[in-house]
Design a protein around this motif. Structure first.
Motif, PDB file in Angstrom:
ATOM      1  N   LEU A  10       0.705  -1.300  -0.087  1.00 39.60           N
ATOM      2  CA  LEU A  10       0.065   0.036  -0.117  1.00 39.60           C
ATOM      3  C   LEU A  10       0.833   1.314  -0.019  1.00 39.60           C
ATOM      4  CD1 LEU A  10      -3.017   0.754   0.035  1.00 39.60           C
ATOM      5  CD2 LEU A  10      -2.729   0.947   2.692  1.00 39.60           C
ATOM      6  N   VAL A  11       1.759   1.361   0.701  1.00 34.58           N
ATOM      7  CA  VAL A  11       3.019   2.433   0.841  1.00 34.58           C
ATOM      8  C   VAL A  11       3.444   2.583  -0.414  1.00 34.58           C
ATOM      9  CG1 VAL A  11       4.930   3.303   2.061  1.00 34.58           C
ATOM     10  CG2 VAL A  11       2.951   2.480   3.403  1.00 34.58           C
ATOM     11  N   CYS A  12       4.041   1.343  -1.106  1.00 35.61           N
ATOM     12  CA  CYS A  12       4.526   1.528  -2.336  1.00 35.61           C
ATOM     13  C   CYS A  12       3.906   2.206  -3.425  1.00 35.61           C
ATOM     14  CB  CYS A  12       5.351   0.078  -2.630  1.00 35.61           C
ATOM     15  SG  CYS A  12       6.702  -0.319  -1.480  1.00 35.61           S
ATOM     16  N   LYS A  13       2.489   1.992  -3.315  1.00 32.86           N
ATOM     17  CA  LYS A  13       1.576   2.496  -4.449  1.00 32.86           C
ATOM     18  C   LYS A  13       1.253   4.097  -4.190  1.00 32.86           C
ATOM     19  CE  LYS A  13      -1.205  -1.714  -5.020  1.00 32.86           C
ATOM     20  NZ  LYS A  13      -2.168  -2.521  -4.588  1.00 32.86           N
ATOM     21  N   GLU A  14       1.882   4.414  -3.251  1.00 34.25           N
ATOM     22  CA  GLU A  14       1.896   5.928  -3.034  1.00 34.25           C
ATOM     23  C   GLU A  14       3.117   6.591  -2.990  1.00 34.25           C
ATOM     24  OE1 GLU A  14      -1.064   7.856  -2.507  1.00 34.25           O
ATOM     25  OE2 GLU A  14      -2.202   6.051  -2.519  1.00 34.25           O
ATOM     26  N   PRO A  15       3.628   6.744  -4.299  1.00 30.24           N
ATOM     27  CA  PRO A  15       4.999   7.453  -4.332  1.00 30.24           C
ATOM     28  C   PRO A  15       5.206   9.001  -3.784  1.00 30.24           C
ATOM     29  CG  PRO A  15       3.855   7.240  -6.487  1.00 30.24           C
ATOM     30  CD  PRO A  15       2.910   6.665  -5.481  1.00 30.24           C
ATOM     31  N   GLN A  16       4.041   9.649  -3.792  1.00 31.31           N
ATOM     32  CA  GLN A  16       4.268  10.919  -3.081  1.00 31.31           C
ATOM     33  C   GLN A  16       4.525  10.617  -1.484  1.00 31.31           C
ATOM     34  OE1 GLN A  16       0.653  13.034  -4.460  1.00 31.31           O
ATOM     35  NE2 GLN A  16       1.984  14.198  -5.717  1.00 31.31           N
ATOM     36  N   LEU A  17       3.853   9.974  -0.890  1.00 31.24           N
ATOM     37  CA  LEU A  17       3.920   9.799   0.641  1.00 31.24           C
ATOM     38  C   LEU A  17       5.240   8.972   0.730  1.00 31.24           C
ATOM     39  CD1 LEU A  17       2.625   9.500   3.205  1.00 31.24           C
ATOM     40  CD2 LEU A  17       1.850   7.212   2.734  1.00 31.24           C
ATOM     41  N   LEU A  18       5.678   8.190  -0.173  1.00 27.61           N
ATOM     42  CA  LEU A  18       6.854   7.472  -0.047  1.00 27.61           C
ATOM     43  C   LEU A  18       8.038   8.665   0.041  1.00 27.61           C
ATOM     44  CD1 LEU A  18       8.011   4.726   0.802  1.00 27.61           C
ATOM     45  CD2 LEU A  18       8.330   4.362  -1.733  1.00 27.61           C
ATOM     46  N   ALA A  19       8.069   9.321  -0.894  1.00 25.49           N
ATOM     47  CA  ALA A  19       8.976  10.349  -1.146  1.00 25.49           C
ATOM     48  C   ALA A  19       8.993  11.571  -0.037  1.00 25.49           C
ATOM     49  CB  ALA A  19       8.678  11.209  -2.471  1.00 25.49           C
ATOM     50  N   MET A  20       8.155  11.705   0.504  1.00 23.16           N
ATOM     51  CA  MET A  20       7.835  12.701   1.653  1.00 23.16           C
ATOM     52  C   MET A  20       8.410  12.047   2.771  1.00 23.16           C
ATOM     53  SD  MET A  20       5.500  13.563   4.388  1.00 23.16           S
ATOM     54  CE  MET A  20       4.311  12.729   4.030  1.00 23.16           C
ATOM     55  N   MET A  21       7.937  10.833   3.105  1.00 23.68           N
ATOM     56  CA  MET A  21       8.634   9.963   4.329  1.00 23.68           C
ATOM     57  C   MET A  21      10.240  10.005   4.238  1.00 23.68           C
ATOM     58  SD  MET A  21       5.766   7.007   4.691  1.00 23.68           S
ATOM     59  CE  MET A  21       6.825   6.161   5.621  1.00 23.68           C
ATOM     60  N   GLY A  22      10.664   9.759   2.997  1.00 25.14           N
ATOM     61  CA  GLY A  22      11.914   9.650   2.781  1.00 25.14           C
ATOM     62  C   GLY A  22      12.786  10.921   2.978  1.00 25.14           C
ATOM     63  N   ARG A  23      12.136  11.968   2.401  1.00 23.67           N
ATOM     64  CA  ARG A  23      12.659  13.472   2.464  1.00 23.67           C
ATOM     65  C   ARG A  23      13.004  13.890   3.973  1.00 23.67           C
ATOM     66  NH1 ARG A  23      11.180  18.642  -0.788  1.00 23.67           N
ATOM     67  NH2 ARG A  23      13.112  19.806  -0.546  1.00 23.67           N
ATOM     68  N   PHE A  24      11.619  13.819   4.554  1.00 24.72           N
ATOM     69  CA  PHE A  24      11.592  14.462   5.880  1.00 24.72           C
ATOM     70  C   PHE A  24      11.916  13.336   7.251  1.00 24.72           C
ATOM     71  CE2 PHE A  24       9.002  17.233   3.046  1.00 24.72           C
ATOM     72  CZ  PHE A  24       9.820  18.282   3.082  1.00 24.72           C
ATOM     73  N   LYS A  25      12.136  12.289   6.688  1.00 23.21           N
ATOM     74  CA  LYS A  25      12.620  11.465   7.804  1.00 23.21           C
ATOM     75  C   LYS A  25      11.314  10.990   8.640  1.00 23.21           C
ATOM     76  CE  LYS A  25      16.910  11.375   6.681  1.00 23.21           C
ATOM     77  NZ  LYS A  25      16.900  11.274   5.223  1.00 23.21           N
ATOM     78  N   PHE A  26      10.159  10.871   7.915  1.00 21.76           N
ATOM     79  CA  PHE A  26       8.929  10.195   8.816  1.00 21.76           C
ATOM     80  C   PHE A  26       8.844   8.962   8.586  1.00 21.76           C
ATOM     81  CE2 PHE A  26       6.813  14.552   7.473  1.00 21.76           C
ATOM     82  CZ  PHE A  26       7.392  15.305   8.472  1.00 21.76           C
TER      83      PHE A  26
END
Length: 155
Positions: free
Chosen positions: A112-128
């Motif tokens: 489910l997370v992998c299907k949301e590239p924007q969420l995944l990118a935001m989590m990686g960028r801001f260390k969430f």
């Protein structure tokens, strides 16, 4: 034996002041970009908190026959927190059943997370990261933590 000391060369004060100016310039530019990144992170956090509050207003939500999503929020400044309630007694599940449930749910959450590239990118960028806690009727069953650097998303 006495050694003859060579007279010290007189240093040019201009080089000294240029060195100090270069250090101050580099520190100032670094501070500027650090503040800019921090402002961007705070703005992204505010947008995320607002989105999660809207989502939380629609809860509780039935996920499947026995699972209900009860709460979604942003905690500790870096964790997107999900709390689920499973309509089973914890004592009714064997350790093997709990482990297989956790593995299956982990796989589906990762997909489910992998299907949301924007969420995944935001989590990686801001260390969430995400934390999903599953509660039974009487106690906590298990917790699943998803960090973007640990996911192996295709593509």
């Amino acid at each position: 034996m006495l050694m003859k000391l060579a007279p010290k060369k007189r240093r040019n004060p201009r080089n000294f002041y240029l060195g100090i100016a270069a250090v101050l310039l580099i520190a100032g530019v670094g501070r500027y970009f650090a503040l800019k990144a921090e402002r961007e992170k705070v703005a992204q956090q505010a947008q995320l908190v607002q989105h999660l509050a809207q989502l939380n207003a629609t809860l509780p939500k039935q996920v499947d026959a026995i699972t209900t999503l009860e709460y979604v929020g942003f905690i500790y400044g870096d964790t997107i927190f999900y709390r689920y309630r499973i309509d089973l007694a914890a004592s009714s599940l064997s350790e093997e059943r709990k482990a297989s449930m956790e593995a299956g749910i982990r796989r589906s959450l990762e997909q489910l997370v992998c299907k949301e590239p924007q969420l995944l990118a935001m989590m990686g960028r801001f260390k969430f990261h995400q934390e999903h806690v599953y509660l039974a009727r009487s106690s906590k069953l298990f917790s699943i933590e998803l960090r973007p650097e640990q996911l192996s998303c295709p593509g």
